[in-house]
Design a protein around this motif. Structure first.
Motif: not given
Length: 205
Positions: A64, A67, A70, A97
């Motif tokens: 998490e 992300r 990112s 990712e």
């Protein structure tokens, strides 16, 4: 050249301290956080940095956090994952990712240093390229409208004669040659290939 930071996120204090000692011993600026939320709550302002994070942590897990980073920092903050729980599907997903490396515990210190140095080298290359793009854009802004037309025609591969024909008012190839010399001087290049590379940099801004 910027000295890029490395942020270490792991709830295991002994491991976190060990990693910080390893990195600092190599002259790398490093800072530790006990959790993902601790990093996000005190999000450093560095435009670029390398992140080393564990996956299994309380409050917010590493996936998490990755992300979140990112969305907030993108490729400017490359992430290295360390984990004691091998999870191949998750590793593949995180690599897609943007995670640059996935290292299982226990790990060889040299493996960590190799991954960190790779991230820092990539950030340095990005910084050099970014500065080059900014400089190219600044030089491009110094061109007059006519010089800009000649510049764009040159990087499109047109000859002096073709440029003279394509411009809105009729000028001679000799006049184009004069404009071309001015363009080369203002863009601070000595060859057409250098001018084309500079044009490509400007297009990326």
């Amino acid at each position: 050249m910027t000295q890029h930071s490395v942020f270490v996120i792991d709830d295991d204090q002994a491991l976190r301290d060990s990693l910080l000692m390893l990195l600092r011993g190599e002259g790398i600026r490093a800072r530790g956080f006990p959790s993902a939320t601790a990093l996000l709550d005190a999000l450093p302002e560095e435009k670029t940095a390398c992140v080393i994070t564990d996956l299994r942590m309380p409050q917010m897990e590493g996936a998490e956090l990755i992300r979140h980073l990112s969305r907030l920092r993108g490729e400017a903050w490359p992430v290295i994952v360390i984990t004691g729980h091998a999870d191949v599907p998750l590793a593949v997903q995180l690599m897609k990712e943007g995670v640059v490396d996935f290292i299982e515990k226990p790990f060889d210190p040299n493996r960590i240093l190799e991954a960190v140095r790779g991230c820092l080298s990539a950030l340095e290359r990005q910084e050099v390229e970014s500065e080059a793009r900014e400089e190219a854009t600044s030089r491009l802004a110094s061109l007059t409208p006519r010089e800009r037309q000649v510049f764009e025609a040159l990087i499109d591969g047109k000859s002096n004669k073709e440029i003279a024909i394509s411009l809105s008012i009729s000028i001679s190839p000799r006049t184009v040659e004069i404009f071309r010399a001015k363009v080369m001087q203002k863009m601070q290049v000595t060859s057409l290939s250098m001018l084309v590379r500079m044009g490509l940099r400007c297009a990326e801004v």
